[in-house]
Design an enzyme around this catalytic site. Structure first.
Site, PDB file in Angstrom:
ATOM      1  CG  HIS A 186      -2.231  -0.656   1.019  1.00 10.31           C
ATOM      2  ND1 HIS A 186      -2.373  -2.023   1.029  1.00 10.31           N
ATOM      3  CD2 HIS A 186      -3.482  -0.150   0.816  1.00 10.31           C
ATOM      4  CE1 HIS A 186      -3.641  -2.332   0.823  1.00 10.31           C
ATOM      5  NE2 HIS A 186      -4.337  -1.215   0.694  1.00 10.31           N
ATOM      6  CG  HIS A 233       2.018  -2.620   6.605  1.00 12.09           C
ATOM      7  ND1 HIS A 233       2.820  -3.639   6.149  1.00 12.09           N
ATOM      8  CD2 HIS A 233       0.975  -2.542   5.741  1.00 12.09           C
ATOM      9  CE1 HIS A 233       2.299  -4.159   5.041  1.00 12.09           C
ATOM     10  NE2 HIS A 233       1.173  -3.499   4.781  1.00 12.09           N
TER      11      HIS A 233
END
Length: 419
Positions: A186, A233
């Site tokens: 992303h 993350h």
């Protein structure tokens, strides 16, 4: 040697899930009942199945959340939301982890940031760019996007770092939880697309450079921060994804014109493109056991191959989508209600065609692949976890979507007078 040790300590510091949890608390996100006790029992790390919470915590409590995260300007007790994050149909993740938040604005803002790296955004952004703005620009963005995402997904399966441990991290999203964490794809797409958009469009379109730079910075920052907020993350994953995307841009930006020209003009370009992308997909499927990243990789490669082949057919048949040279530089100053209405109509009709293409190809390719490779298809979820089914299904389906994007839909627009 001392520098390497300091670098290793810094990396460990940035990978610490406690930093992710601290950012979430700063933004007002709090876990379910007993979250703090579970974290203490786990020694601040938690039993990890790619960052997943233990069974007791997945069951979720019904009391008030632990923790005292606040948002500047927030007031009063936190509102309790029992959310069911978007769940991947191919996984058996439990998406019912309860959490509370003090800021709906931040929740929706970072949800938007996450969507800027998901399929819904891509199926709207790239078609809008190609059909309504500049096909020349759209093709080059897709070339860069394909290589950025492919290299990022393969790197994940090589490094094999798990998602941040939960607890202490609260998982606000589980759609990609079965994938590995390093680097954040992303963050890679959220860096590569806006920066490539700026590099490719400045000078071709009339706008202040500072406007483009600020837009790229805000786009990138929103996507990167959203991945930490969602608990998917670590800070290190996001920084690595950002730097990795810039490295790929440095390599591919100077040659993107050559690649696009090859796709358009070389006689055997479709054969080479299809073979190369298929070989890359087979290679990626050998890197690790099944995860959603394998299907996503085949999907990205198929889309890239379909767009390149559609561009080639357009060139051969003389269907010109690019603005004429005497129209450059382009400007948005000529935007009128009629032009805007046609743009929205093109997007609406075109996306419907793309979605119908996707559904039809999915219905045809999965049973066909199961029949060819003699795989039982009574359980589609299990069947799609086999490379013999997932690779051709994703590659062919999204290859046709990409081909429709570049050739079939523009031909439809020409036929109905919307070109």
């Amino acid at each position: 040697m001392a520098f390497c040790r300091r670098l290793a300590r810094l990396a460990a510091h940035l990978q610490d899930p406690q930093k992710v949890a601290a950012f979430q608390r700063l933004c007002g996100v709090e876990g379910p009942s007993g979250w703090a006790d579970a974290e203490r029992r786990a020694g601040g790390r938690g039993p990890v199945v790619n960052g997943g919470p233990p069974a007791a915590e997945r069951a979720g409590g019904q009391g008030h959340p632990a923790g005292n995260g606040t948002v500047p300007g927030g007031a009063g007790p936190p509102q309790r939301w029992r959310r069911r994050p978007r769940r991947n149909s191919l996984t058996e993740e439990d998406g019912s982890q309860e959490f509370s938040t003090r800021s709906r604005f931040l929740y929706y803002l970072f949800s938007l940031g996450t969507e800027l790296g998901n399929e819904l955004f891509y199926i709207l952004f790239f078609p809008f760019c190609i059909w309504n703005l500049d096909a020349w620009l759209g093709r080059r963005l897709i070339i860069i996007w394909v290589w950025v995402m492919y290299l990022g997904q393969c790197t994940k399966d090589v490094i094999r770092w798990p998602r941040p441990a939960s607890p202490p991290v609260v998982k606000l999203e589980v759609f990609y939880n079965s994938e590995y964490s390093m680097p954040s794809t992303h963050a890679m797409s959220g860096t590569a697309i806006p920066l490539a958009l700026l590099l490719l469009s400045y000078g071709r379109w009339q706008y202040p450079f500072m406007f483009g730079l600020i837009l790229a910075f805000c786009w990138c920052a929103l996507v990167c921060c959203s991945r930490i907020y969602m608990g998917m993350h670590s800070i290190l994953d996001v920084i690595a994804g950002f730097l990795y995307a810039i490295l790929i841009l440095v390599v591919f930006h100077p040659v993107v014109d050559l690649i696009d020209n090859f796709n358009l003009t070389y006689k055997y370009a479709p054969l080479i493109i299809i073979s190369l992308h298929l070989a890359l997909g087979i290679f990626s499927f050998t890197l690790d056991t099944w995860s959603t990243s394998r299907g996503d990789t085949a999907q990205i490669l198929g889309c890239g191959a379909g767009v390149a082949c559609g561009s080639h057919v357009n060139y051969i048949m003389g269907l010109k989508l690019d603005p004429l040279p005497d129209m450059l530089p382009l400007s948005l100053s000529s935007l009128t209600v009629t032009v805007f209405g046609k743009a929205i109509l093109r997007l609406l009709i075109g996306v419907i065609v793309l979605l119908l293409t996707k559904v039809a190809m999915k219905k045809a390719t999965i049973p066909l692949a199961c029949k060819i490779f003699r795989i039982p298809h009574d359980n589609v979820r299990k069947a799609r976890q086999r490379m013999e089914v997932e690779l051709p299904y994703r590659y062919i389906t999204y290859g046709m979507v990409g081909f429709s994007l570049m050739f079939i839909v523009p031909c439809l627009f020409h036929f109905i007078g919307l070109s």
